[in-house]
Motif scaffolding. Structure first.
Motif, PDB file in Angstrom:
ATOM      1  N   TYR B  91      47.731  36.088  -2.248  1.00 50.36           N
ATOM      2  CA  TYR B  91      47.405  36.253  -3.665  1.00 50.36           C
ATOM      3  C   TYR B  91      46.775  37.609  -3.942  1.00 50.36           C
ATOM      4  O   TYR B  91      47.103  38.257  -4.928  1.00 50.36           O
ATOM      5  CB  TYR B  91      46.456  35.145  -4.135  1.00 50.36           C
ATOM      6  CG  TYR B  91      47.187  33.931  -4.638  1.00 50.36           C
ATOM      7  CD1 TYR B  91      47.837  33.963  -5.858  1.00 50.36           C
ATOM      8  CD2 TYR B  91      47.246  32.775  -3.889  1.00 50.36           C
ATOM      9  CE1 TYR B  91      48.522  32.867  -6.324  1.00 50.36           C
ATOM     10  CE2 TYR B  91      47.923  31.672  -4.350  1.00 50.36           C
ATOM     11  CZ  TYR B  91      48.567  31.723  -5.566  1.00 50.36           C
ATOM     12  OH  TYR B  91      49.247  30.642  -6.022  1.00 50.36           O
ATOM     13  N   VAL B  94      48.771  40.964  -4.448  1.00 53.57           N
ATOM     14  CA  VAL B  94      49.516  41.263  -5.674  1.00 53.57           C
ATOM     15  C   VAL B  94      48.842  42.368  -6.491  1.00 53.57           C
ATOM     16  O   VAL B  94      49.492  43.373  -6.811  1.00 53.57           O
ATOM     17  CB  VAL B  94      49.713  39.984  -6.510  1.00 53.57           C
ATOM     18  CG1 VAL B  94      50.366  40.308  -7.833  1.00 53.57           C
ATOM     19  CG2 VAL B  94      50.539  38.981  -5.746  1.00 53.57           C
ATOM     20  N   PRO B  95      47.545  42.253  -6.862  1.00 55.27           N
ATOM     21  CA  PRO B  95      46.936  43.355  -7.623  1.00 55.27           C
ATOM     22  C   PRO B  95      46.932  44.665  -6.861  1.00 55.27           C
ATOM     23  O   PRO B  95      47.099  45.732  -7.477  1.00 55.27           O
ATOM     24  CB  PRO B  95      45.510  42.860  -7.887  1.00 55.27           C
ATOM     25  CG  PRO B  95      45.295  41.707  -7.007  1.00 55.27           C
ATOM     26  CD  PRO B  95      46.617  41.114  -6.712  1.00 55.27           C
ATOM     27  N   SER B 125      45.350  46.233 -13.119  1.00 61.16           N
ATOM     28  CA  SER B 125      45.199  45.558 -11.830  1.00 61.16           C
ATOM     29  C   SER B 125      43.893  44.770 -11.768  1.00 61.16           C
ATOM     30  O   SER B 125      43.831  43.773 -11.055  1.00 61.16           O
ATOM     31  CB  SER B 125      45.331  46.526 -10.665  1.00 61.16           C
ATOM     32  OG  SER B 125      44.614  47.678 -10.892  1.00 61.16           O
ATOM     33  N   ILE B 128      44.840  41.547 -13.593  1.00 68.01           N
ATOM     34  CA  ILE B 128      45.705  40.737 -12.731  1.00 68.01           C
ATOM     35  C   ILE B 128      44.923  40.235 -11.525  1.00 68.01           C
ATOM     36  O   ILE B 128      45.121  39.116 -11.057  1.00 68.01           O
ATOM     37  CB  ILE B 128      46.940  41.561 -12.314  1.00 68.01           C
ATOM     38  CG1 ILE B 128      47.839  41.730 -13.526  1.00 68.01           C
ATOM     39  CG2 ILE B 128      47.706  40.860 -11.201  1.00 68.01           C
ATOM     40  CD1 ILE B 128      49.046  42.548 -13.264  1.00 68.01           C
ATOM     41  N   ALA B 132      44.668  36.539 -10.373  1.00 62.52           N
ATOM     42  CA  ALA B 132      45.099  36.183  -9.021  1.00 62.52           C
ATOM     43  C   ALA B 132      43.976  35.486  -8.276  1.00 62.52           C
ATOM     44  O   ALA B 132      44.212  34.534  -7.529  1.00 62.52           O
ATOM     45  CB  ALA B 132      45.530  37.439  -8.261  1.00 62.52           C
ATOM     46  N   MET B 135      43.859  31.935  -9.563  1.00 65.36           N
ATOM     47  CA  MET B 135      45.014  31.195  -9.048  1.00 65.36           C
ATOM     48  C   MET B 135      44.826  30.890  -7.567  1.00 65.36           C
ATOM     49  O   MET B 135      45.164  29.811  -7.093  1.00 65.36           O
ATOM     50  CB  MET B 135      46.300  32.013  -9.214  1.00 65.36           C
ATOM     51  CG  MET B 135      46.620  32.367 -10.631  1.00 65.36           C
ATOM     52  SD  MET B 135      47.348  31.009 -11.487  1.00 65.36           S
ATOM     53  CE  MET B 135      49.050  31.313 -11.229  1.00 65.36           C
ATOM     54  N   GLU B 136      44.255  31.874  -6.854  1.00 60.25           N
ATOM     55  CA  GLU B 136      44.072  31.699  -5.416  1.00 60.25           C
ATOM     56  C   GLU B 136      43.084  30.578  -5.139  1.00 60.25           C
ATOM     57  O   GLU B 136      43.342  29.687  -4.327  1.00 60.25           O
ATOM     58  CB  GLU B 136      43.578  33.022  -4.830  1.00 60.25           C
ATOM     59  CG  GLU B 136      43.133  32.959  -3.413  1.00 60.25           C
ATOM     60  CD  GLU B 136      41.795  33.622  -3.227  1.00 60.25           C
ATOM     61  OE1 GLU B 136      41.594  34.741  -3.735  1.00 60.25           O
ATOM     62  OE2 GLU B 136      40.928  33.013  -2.591  1.00 60.25           O
ATOM     63  N   ILE B 156      53.184  27.908  -8.496  1.00 58.72           N
ATOM     64  CA  ILE B 156      52.478  28.596  -9.578  1.00 58.72           C
ATOM     65  C   ILE B 156      52.340  27.715 -10.820  1.00 58.72           C
ATOM     66  O   ILE B 156      51.269  27.633 -11.417  1.00 58.72           O
ATOM     67  CB  ILE B 156      53.218  29.903  -9.947  1.00 58.72           C
ATOM     68  CG1 ILE B 156      53.365  30.803  -8.717  1.00 58.72           C
ATOM     69  CG2 ILE B 156      52.493  30.637 -11.059  1.00 58.72           C
ATOM     70  CD1 ILE B 156      52.099  31.466  -8.276  1.00 58.72           C
TER      71      ILE B 156
END
Lengths: 273, 250
Positions: B91, B94-95, B125, B128, B132, B135-136, B156
């Motif tokens: 995760y 990604v950023p 970023s 995001i 992230a 979400m993580e 997701i």
């Protein structure tokens, strides 16, 4: 099982069910390591004589190598090949036990059977790896003709990965049906991988590889001060390699090989379920 | 007037603070993992222990009666730890990648434009990164709730649904609060110990004794307390809160 990674967990625990068997396999690995060391030492000797020999043709140079050295190397190589077959045979039985869902470790009692199964295991591994090896060698040859062309090497690495992906399922497929031919029934093998799901299959192998890398990294960190200690204490490279190969063969190689083959067998069981 | 969301978050903190203080022996054991984490495998074991903390939290209830997880089955703990770390890396990469893309674009622009691009890239970023991170955290809880299936950590849409049920705002507030509480506890405890030893040292100095030893002792005790008590306490607290937050969805 809820998660496919539970098979990796189970595979890591499995060798601890019978420590004696790991050590017995470890003894074989240690012998192989020692034989490899001896062959290396003899080879260095041969190369040294070869390079300092008089004459400019290959035949003339080779004729000056003492035949006793060549015989020793050949003999040692044959012995280590036989031991390798026994180890492969044991790995074959580990897969067999995983497919049969037995929780104990296989016996060493039937050496002849181990040799025979080992030969099958070895041949299948060899045949699956032969195409990438040929491509790799061809790549090297091409590179020597026109430098800077690495595409063929990359292709051969990809081929290695693909072939070994298939090889894992092929070995289990052969072990389950106990037929040599089944290892090359690509249609059936790919069908079984599809049953499991490609993502799942790749994922579990990748996960196994990550776990393996972490364990190896940790072992390296643990062994580093130990190695330094032996190096200072003995002050001899041969001694150092010998001690390290005992540790490696006795505990690490045997454990890892049982772990891998157990996971491979379990993946197959999950696929055919 | 206190809304339900606020009391919910406060309850989570209260429960987790009590829960983490339940057994000092577990804290010491977890601290031993922290101490030997340079050997790599103990680091994963510590994360694996937190996996179990979340496992109890997501399947438990907000009452403070849940037991602390056991220290057994180390291989299972190790594998669970690796799984959690893998999800975190996947995760949080990604950023980083998005930021690197902006950097790569800015190289080809002129100076003013490239500064602007880097600035925008930073902002995007960071946003995001926050998403992230949420979400993580929820993804890890979702994975553990579903029996440790790695694919569930990357489902997701399911994770988004879970966050929406808890409420994006509640999630963000909870984690901001967690960060503040963690920082406050860590700094206050080390400050108190530091003050005590400074007082010792200064009074010793006034009496005319060589006080260098007392400062070194104070520093060592400070690190030991941080390593063996405060660090494990805060890590259990954080993961318990995370798990309870996940179980808050209707």
């Amino acid at each position: 099982m809820a998660s496919i990674t539970d098979y990796v967990k189970e595979g890591l625990k499995y060798p601890f069910n019978d420590i004696k068997k790991i050590l017995s396999l470890g003894v074989l690995f240690t012998i192989i390591n020692f034989l490899a060391l001896a062959i290396l030492e003899k080879n260095i000797n041969i190369v040294r004589i070869f390079s300092s020999a008089n004459g400019n043709t290959l035949a003339l140079k080779s004729s000056q190598i003492p035949p006793i050295d060549v015989c020793t190397v050949a003999g040692l190589a044959i012995i280590s090949f036989i031991i390798l077959l026994i180890i492969n045979g044991y790995q074959y039985s580990v897969i067999k036990y995983a497919v049969d869902k037995k929780t104990d470790l296989p016996e060493f009692s039937d050496i002849l059977n181990l040799l025979l199964n080992g030969l099958k295991y070895f041949l299948v591994s060899l045949i699956y790896n032969i195409i990438p090896i040929i491509v790799l060698i061809a790549g090297f040859e091409l590179q020597s003709i026109q430098n800077g062309d690495y595409i063929i090497s990359v292709i051969s690495i990809l081929l290695f990965i693909i072939c070994n992906f298939l090889l894992i399922m092929a070995l289990a497929n052969m072990v389950d049906s106990n037929k040599f031919k089944k290892a090359f029934d690509l249609k059936e093998i790919i069908g079984k991988i599809s049953d499991l799901g490609w993502m799942k299959y790749i994922g579990i192998l990748l996960f196994t590889f990550i776990i393996y890398s972490i364990i190896m990294l940790a072992l390296g960190i643990v062994l580093m001060p130990f190695t330094a200690f032996i190096a200072i204490a003995t002050n001899q490279a041969v001694m150092l390699i010998a001690i390290l190969s005992i540790i490696e063969g006795l505990f690490i190689n045997s454990y890892i090989s049982i772990f891998f083959n157990r996971v491979f067998g379990s993946v197959y069981t999950e696929a055919v379920k | 007037m206190i809304t339900t969301g606020d009391t919910m978050i406060l309850d989570i903190y209260k429960d987790s603070l009590e829960y983490a203080a339940k057994d000092w022996k577990s804290l010491i054991k977890l601290g031993a993992f922290f101490l030997f984490s340079f050997l790599i495998i103990p680091a994963f074991l510590a994360v694996g222990y937190n996996y179990r903390v979340i496992n109890i939290a997501v399947n438990g209830v907000l009452n403070g009666k849940d037991p602390l997880p056991e220290f057994d089955d180390f291989i299972g703990m190790f594998i669970d730890g690796v799984k959690v770390v893998l999800v975190q890396i996947a995760y949080l990469i990604v950023p980083v990648i998005i930021f690197l893309i902006f950097v790569a674009i800015s190289i080809y622009a002129n100076s003013v434009l490239s500064a602007a691009i880097i600035l925008i890239g930073c902002l995007i970023s960071i946003i995001i990164g926050i998403i992230a991170f949420l979400m993580e955290q929820i993804g890890i809880c979702h994975m553990i709730y579903n029996g440790g299936s790695l694919s569930k950590a990357f489902a997701i849409s399911e994770i988004k649904e879970a966050i929406e049920e808890i409420g994006w705002f509640n999630c963000i507030i909870t984690y901001v609060g967690l960060i503040i509480i963690t920082a406050v506890i860590a700094s206050v405890t080390s400050m108190i110990i530091g003050l005590i030893f400074t007082a010792f040292g200064v009074s010793g100095f006034l009496l005319g004794v060589n006080t260098a030893g007392i400062f070194i002792l104070g520093f060592m005790i400070n690190s030991l307390v941080t390593l063996f008590i405060i660090g494990p306490y805060l890590s259990i607290f954080n993961f318990r809160s995370s798990g309870l937050l996940y179980s808050m969805q209707i």
